[in-house]
Design a protein around this motif. Structure first.
Motif: not given
Length: 603
Positions: A107-109, A115-119, A548-553
């Motif tokens: 939830e923290f993420l 949302l996409k990083t959390r998911t 978020a985008n940098a972390v997700f990628t």
């Protein structure tokens, strides 16, 4: 092997009491706060025991004792980083989780990233923990099925159903309260095993002499300060790789996070984890010591060449029977020589005798490797012959594929595939302790130690399916709903997901296969995913400029690279935790300026 009625009674009463108590104690929990977070009423010592019980699966007792028997005490170095990780989690993770009042770690993420990083992190957790849940059921089931002749599928289902009953009924609180009883059974059983094993060793061999005998055979080398990456267990891999693994496991794995989120306060959470950090290394040392004492016992009592009876029978009924019997005769001669030297060593302190004993132990290890090679050839040949026979019969029936005879042969071939995957067992270290229990321990204690093994399996599996259901309910299902649902709906949804994940764990267990060493298999699965997830959390905690985008990628790229690295064996698996953590952080930090420039350009 047939169990005595006393052992059956001890086993049944112990397991049914735990399940019954957990179901009764937590009945009627219909609020999300109660069902998912245990009502935030758990005391620190219960938190500590629950955290320990979650990690202490049946694999711990079956594989760790076998690890000590085969390779000695060096495996304890794996846990050296755990106390360090407990301190970091108490200082960084727990205050943040408590402040945000989260149900899950992920939830923290979403609040920090999106949302996409959390998911993504939730899905990574579901993959690795879903596999591990099946293995924690499968580990004791396959070993008990081989040793006792019980049907493995029925064992998988029985263990799974027992866990599902109280976990669905009471949620997190049920898992926590039953784990106290399970840890009591585990401690009592292992203490009893140690004292009985010491009692079975000759009277004139004291405990210190037994340790000396183990040391002369190279089993008491606890610390390895080398930087050899070929060596899996060193002080450095434990302190560095083990710390990162423990940080990821206890700080981001919901099966553990959910244990301490049920505590009354931040202080209770922190004390529970410090309790675990102080007790875990001594506990693992003690379990390894039990394996060492079993090893010493077999210096005075002839050990089998291979501890899997079914595999031994397979090779003795094959064309390799004579070679195997010759190997057995060699081992018997070697055992007599080892026993004579060991008895002499109990009376005198002679370094020459120690060196001779160490050399004989190395030869015995060679004999064991040769036995595994012969067993594999025998089993492979038997199944190859059976495959050829069925294939030839199918070829004859090929013109009439719809006939009953053809379909029967086709079903027989499918059965052959399942049997060949299940029965090609050569590595026996996971079978050493259970074989010793069944052959040498008194009636009643056998039932208690079987209860220890199954209780450990139940405690770990319950935590895992409880966490899997919570993540599915809160992070995926609940977050995807367009309108908020009341607490009763979310509790019922979590119960349904608990049941579903319990069934999935049973299915995975039924289709799993035996690895070289089961405790390593669980840790390998964790190491593939944990480093990446931990890196995401560290970026969230300490690098506020990373978005978020940098972390997700970075997370997707990292996971692909780590899987490739594991597949091609770039490094011992413990180092994958540090590698994955460092890699996701490095990629995210590198990508962030380019993503910012891209966003500015688009604007």
């Amino acid at each position: 092997m047939q169990l005595n009625w006393i052992d059956w009674a001890v086993l049944a009463i112990t397991l049914l009491s735990i399940v019954g108590y957990g179901t009764w104690k937590t009945r009627g929990r219909n609020s999300a706060q109660d069902y998912i977070k245990g009502g935030n009423s758990t005391k620190w010592w219960t938190v500590g025991l629950s955290v320990m019980a979650t990690q202490a699966s049946a694999i711990t007792f079956l594989s760790t004792t076998g690890q000590a028997f085969s390779d000695g005490m060096g495996f304890v170095q794996f846990y050296f980083g755990l106390p360090i990780a407990m301190v970091v989690i108490c200082m960084v993770f727990i205050p943040l989780y408590h402040k945000l009042k989260v149900y899950t770690a992920y939830e923290f993420l979403e609040s920090r990233f999106d949302l996409k990083t959390r998911t993504l992190t939730a899905i990574l957790f579901l993959i690795q923990r879903g596999l591990a849940a099946g293995i924690t059921i499968f580990a004791p089931a396959i070993i008990l099925s081989v040793v006792l002749g019980w049907n493995i599928t029925y064992l998988n289902i029985a263990i799974g159903i027992l866990v599902i009953i109280y976990t669905v009924s009471g949620g997190t609180k049920a898992v926590t309260v039953t784990q106290k009883q399970q840890m009591f059974v585990i401690f009592a059983g292992m203490l009893a095993a140690l004292f009985i094993t010491l009692n079975l060793i000759p009277d004139d061999v004291s405990f210190t002499k037994a340790i000396d005998i183990a040391g002369s055979n190279g089993r008491m080398e606890i610390l390895d300060f080398s930087f050899d990456l070929e060596n899996r267990y060193t002080v450095w891999s434990g302190l560095i790789g083990g710390t990162f693994l423990a940080l990821a496991y206890f700080g981001t794995d919901q099966s553990q996070v959910q244990r301490y989120l049920s505590a009354k306060s931040v202080k209770e959470m922190q004390m529970g984890l410090i309790f675990n950090g102080l007790l875990k290394v001594p506990m693992q040392f003690f379990i390894l010591l039990v394996g060492i004492m079993v090893f010493v016992f077999y210096q005075f009592n002839p050990p089998p060449l291979n501890f899997i009876d079914s595999s031994t029978k397979a090779v003795l009924t094959s064309k390799y029977s004579q070679e195997y019997q010759t190997l057995q005769e060699k081992q018997n001669t070697l055992f007599n020589n080892k026993k004579a030297i060991t008895l002499e060593l109990t009376k005198t302190d002679d370094n020459n005798l120690r060196q001779e004993l160490f050399q004989l132990d190395s030869i015995e290890k060679t004999y064991r490797q040769e036995s595994k090679y012969l067993i594999k050839r025998a089993i492979d040949t038997a199944y190859a012959n059976k495959y050829d026979r069925i294939s030839n019969e199918l070829l004859v029936l090929n013109n009439d594929k719809n006939s009953i005879a053809y379909k029967e042969k086709e079903a027989e071939l499918i059965s052959w595939y399942k049997e060949s995957a299940k029965d090609t067992k050569t590595n026996d270290r996971d079978y050493m302790f259970i074989t010793f229990i069944l052959k040498y321990l008194p009636k009643g204690l056998i039932g208690l130690l079987l209860a220890v093994i199954l209780s450990a399996a139940m405690s770990s599996t319950a935590s895992e399916i409880n966490a899997l259901a919570t993540i599915t309910s809160i992070d995926l299902y609940g977050r995807s709903l367009k309108e908020n649902k009341d607490e009763k709906h979310m509790v019922n949804a979590t119960k349904i997901f608990t049941l579903i994940w319990g069934i999935i764990a049973i299915v995975i267990a039924c289709f799993a296969n035996l690895a070289e060493n089961l405790i390593q298999l669980v840790n390998i699965i964790g190491s593939i995913f944990y480093g990446n997830v931990l890196g995401i959390f560290l970026l969230a905690f300490f690098f506020k400029h990373i978005k978020a985008n940098a972390v997700f990628t970075a997370a997707i790229i990292t996971q692909i690279i780590v899987i490739i690295g594991w597949w091609f064996d770039w490094m011992p698996y413990l180092w994958l935790n540090l590698f994955g953590c460092a890699l996701v952080m490095l990629i995210a930090i590198t990508l962030q300026p380019f993503i910012r420039i891209k966003n500015i350009t688009h604007v």
